[in-house]
Design a protein around this motif. Structure first.
Motif, mmCIF file in Angstrom:
data_model
loop_
_atom_site.group_PDB
_atom_site.id
_atom_site.type_symbol
_atom_site.label_atom_id
_atom_site.label_comp_id
_atom_site.label_asym_id
_atom_site.label_seq_id
_atom_site.Cartn_x
_atom_site.Cartn_y
_atom_site.Cartn_z
ATOM 1 N N SER A 217 0.845 -1.186 0.000
ATOM 2 C CA SER A 217 0.000 0.000 0.000
ATOM 3 C C SER A 217 0.887 1.244 0.000
ATOM 4 O O SER A 217 1.977 1.233 -0.565
ATOM 5 C CB SER A 217 -0.947 -0.032 1.204
ATOM 6 O OG SER A 217 -1.910 0.990 1.104
ATOM 7 N N THR B 63 -5.709 -0.440 1.697
ATOM 8 C CA THR B 63 -5.447 -0.648 3.123
ATOM 9 C C THR B 63 -6.704 -1.141 3.835
ATOM 10 O O THR B 63 -6.641 -2.052 4.669
ATOM 11 C CB THR B 63 -4.923 0.638 3.773
ATOM 12 O OG1 THR B 63 -3.760 1.080 3.062
ATOM 13 C CG2 THR B 63 -4.545 0.410 5.221
ATOM 14 N N ALA C 45 -0.691 -4.973 5.336
ATOM 15 C CA ALA C 45 -0.330 -3.984 4.324
ATOM 16 C C ALA C 45 0.991 -3.333 4.693
ATOM 17 O O ALA C 45 1.255 -3.058 5.874
ATOM 18 C CB ALA C 45 -1.422 -2.922 4.194
ATOM 19 N N PHE D 248 -0.992 -2.290 9.276
ATOM 20 C CA PHE D 248 -0.457 -1.410 8.247
ATOM 21 C C PHE D 248 0.874 -0.904 8.793
ATOM 22 O O PHE D 248 0.905 -0.195 9.792
ATOM 23 C CB PHE D 248 -1.430 -0.262 8.001
ATOM 24 C CG PHE D 248 -1.017 0.733 6.952
ATOM 25 C CD1 PHE D 248 -0.300 0.357 5.832
ATOM 26 C CD2 PHE D 248 -1.395 2.070 7.076
ATOM 27 C CE1 PHE D 248 0.053 1.290 4.854
ATOM 28 C CE2 PHE D 248 -1.054 3.000 6.120
ATOM 29 C CZ PHE D 248 -0.327 2.610 5.003
ATOM 30 N N TRP E 138 -3.762 5.107 10.363
ATOM 31 C CA TRP E 138 -4.407 5.157 9.043
ATOM 32 C C TRP E 138 -5.630 6.067 9.083
ATOM 33 O O TRP E 138 -5.683 7.027 8.358
ATOM 34 C CB TRP E 138 -4.829 3.738 8.610
ATOM 35 C CG TRP E 138 -5.499 3.721 7.281
ATOM 36 C CD1 TRP E 138 -4.983 4.192 6.108
ATOM 37 C CD2 TRP E 138 -6.805 3.245 6.974
ATOM 38 N NE1 TRP E 138 -5.900 4.024 5.089
ATOM 39 C CE2 TRP E 138 -7.020 3.442 5.601
ATOM 40 C CE3 TRP E 138 -7.822 2.662 7.736
ATOM 41 C CZ2 TRP E 138 -8.208 3.079 4.961
ATOM 42 C CZ3 TRP E 138 -8.973 2.293 7.108
ATOM 43 C CH2 TRP E 138 -9.187 2.498 5.735
#
Length: 231
Positions: free
Chosen positions: A132, A164, A181, A222, A231
């Protein structure tokens, strides 16, 4: 022996990910749309080339069938292939532009994941890593200290934000597979005219880390090379 399939592995981050995982003992399958470049990359790496165009259903199905016939299983799937889309002003972007970017960066990941899940489920430790970007993070794009906040890229950023979230939802919906991710960060690649301050090795740190997790590893995260990202 860990068998790893990487899309878009003929250059830049995909190639470096392949190189590093081979050095770590993985059997790597180099997936690429361009047959000539894909074979050249695979030969240089000492890997096997598998043709795949993530925007084409038949190509993705053929790639999965190829791997099923030769390796029989996949332990790690790295969804690395992606495009930046057209470099135009936001008011010049069209629906066709958006469809093209999302078809590769988001729908392409769904295509490949769907096709390769049966092979992943033959593994005792199935792992998916989606490449990502911090460009898809609200936190990063609103932080004046981060490079992601300094320039607009509406379609690319939106597609990576969708990727994501797709990762988070796959992690929740597929409890038998670890799905994470990775954000490479601003890395010097052909993607950005080699303008990034990071090397490709630094840019693949999070990808390699997540591709190497064991049965007790995380899912639904992530991450960049420094740790878990907001995020």
């Amino acid at each position: 022996m860990t068998t790893t399939f990487i899309t878009g592995a003929n250059r830049s981050l995909g190639y470096e990910t392949a190189r590093r995982l081979i050095a770590a003992g993985h059997t790597v399958l180099v997936g690429a749309r361009d047959a000539e470049r894909g074979r050249a990359a695979a030969d240089a790496l000492g890997a096997r080339f598998v043709p795949i165009d993530v925007s084409d259903d038949a190509s993705v199905a053929a790639a999965a069938a190829d791997v099923a016939a030769h390796e029989g299983t996949v332990d790690v799937l790295v969804n690395n292939a992606g495009i930046s889309g057209p470099h135009r002003a936001a008011d010049e972007l069209t629906a066709a532009d958006a469809a093209g970017v999302f078809d590769v960066n988001v729908v392409g990941v769904v295509r490949v994941t769907h096709a390769f899940l049966p092979l992943l489920r033959r593994s005792s430790n199935p792992v998916i890593v989606n490449v990502s970007s911090g460009m898809g993070s609200f936190a990063a794009t609103h932080d004046p200290d981060r490079v992601e906040s300094t320039f607009p890229a509406p379609l690319y950023a939106a597609s990576k934000s969708a990727l994501t979230m797709l990762t988070a939802q796959y992690a929740r919906a597929l409890p038998d597979v670890k799905v994470n991710a990775a954000d490479p960060g601003y890395t010097a690649t052909e993607f950005n005219g080699h303008s990034g301050p990071q090397t490709v090795t630094e840019g693949t740190d999070a990808v390699v880390e997540l591709a190497s997790i064991g049965p007790d590893g995380p899912t639904g995260q992530f991450r960049d090379r420094h740790g878990v990202l907001a995020w």
